[in-house]
Design an enzyme around this catalytic site. Structure first.
Site, PDB file in Angstrom:
ATOM      1  N   SER A 144    -133.004  73.096 -19.842  1.00  0.00           N
ATOM      2  CA  SER A 144    -133.104  72.577 -21.204  1.00  0.00           C
ATOM      3  C   SER A 144    -131.837  72.923 -21.962  1.00  0.00           C
ATOM      4  CB  SER A 144    -134.317  73.197 -21.914  1.00  0.00           C
ATOM      5  OG  SER A 144    -134.287  72.919 -23.303  1.00  0.00           O
ATOM      6  N   TYR A 157    -138.879  80.705 -25.588  1.00  0.00           N
ATOM      7  CA  TYR A 157    -138.726  79.621 -24.607  1.00  0.00           C
ATOM      8  C   TYR A 157    -137.272  79.500 -24.162  1.00  0.00           C
ATOM      9  CZ  TYR A 157    -138.324  74.752 -22.997  1.00  0.00           C
ATOM     10  OH  TYR A 157    -138.041  73.600 -22.278  1.00  0.00           O
TER      11      TYR A 157
END
Length: 251
Positions: A144, A157
């Protein structure tokens, strides 16, 4: 084996209900992929995904897999590779968590980290060893842009994805020259059920766009893929923003 355009005949998806992974499977099945393994927690959604891919013409199997049970990974994934060579492994499982809640609940925060990082390290190493043993194949890992720099809004995260990203890059270096291709995919905000209801970030994309980028990356044997490509420049700039200023950005 892959064809001249890099399309795998066989595909193993870790995270078998991932919308990005299923979009990728659909795209590859339309090209040449004929066998798909969907690994994930047993559920109606997993069976529905398998039935959907069978309807597209792929021989599709499901296998019970839990990212949070690393002690089982070698046995479970080993059984898949015993069935025949796997041309591509797509590591697509992960959870966003709830940053506000998880900051107050360390156990929940650890679960996010264990799913996104620890579980991926275990599964990634098991698959890498199997691919190396067969002498060919690609390991594609969904990272990501959140891995590039910790942001106040999702640093739990993001920190796990940062670990995964670094691990995958190192694994790619370790496997260089073995016949195994390792590719990191760094999407930005992707419109999926997992992100539904969250504020949309600039340069938002779709599972289908990520799938297209993955296929192109396979053909080019890329090591890193950004989706959309413009995020590479954006994140390069953000990495160098001084922290006092970075803290004031609406991120």
């Amino acid at each position: 084996m892959k064809d001249a355009f890099g399309t795998p005949q066989s595909l193993l998806i870790l995270g078998g209900t991932s919308e990005i992974a299923l979009a990728t499977a659909r795209r590859l099945i339309a090209r040449r992929t004929r066998t798909v393994w969907l690994a994930g927690r047993p559920s109606p959604d997993l069976e529905k995904a398998a039935a959907h891919l069978r309807g597209l013409g792929a021989e599709t199997h499901t296998v019970a897999f839990d990212a949070l049970a690393p002690d089982s990974h070698e046995t479970i994934l080993g059984k898949v590779f015993v069935e025949g060579d796997i041309d591509m492994v797509l590591l697509a499982f992960g959870v966003l968590g709830d940053q506000a809640h998880d900051e107050r609940d360390p156990v929940a925060a650890v679960r996010v980290a264990q799913t996104n990082y620890t579980g991926a390290v275990s599964a990634g190493l098991v698959c890498a060893r199997a691919l190396q043993a067969q002498g060919h194949g690609s390991l594609v890992v969904l990272s990501s842009v959140a891995a590039e720099r910790a942001r106040r809004s999702n640093f739990i995260y993001g920190s796990a994805k940062a670990g995964l990203d670094a691990f995958t890059q190192g694994l790619g270096d370790a496997l260089h020259g073995t016949g195994v291709h390792v590719m990191v995919v760094r999407p930005g905000f992707v419109r999926t059920s997992m992100t539904a209801g969250r504020p949309e970030m600039p340069l938002a994309t779709t599972p289908e766009a990520v799938a297209t980028a993955i296929e192109l990356g396979l053909r080019r044997r890329s090591e890193t893929v950004w989706v959309p490509g413009a995020l590479r420049l954006v994140m390069t700039a953000l990495r160098h923003v001084p922290r006092p200023l970075f803290r004031r950005l609406p991120l």
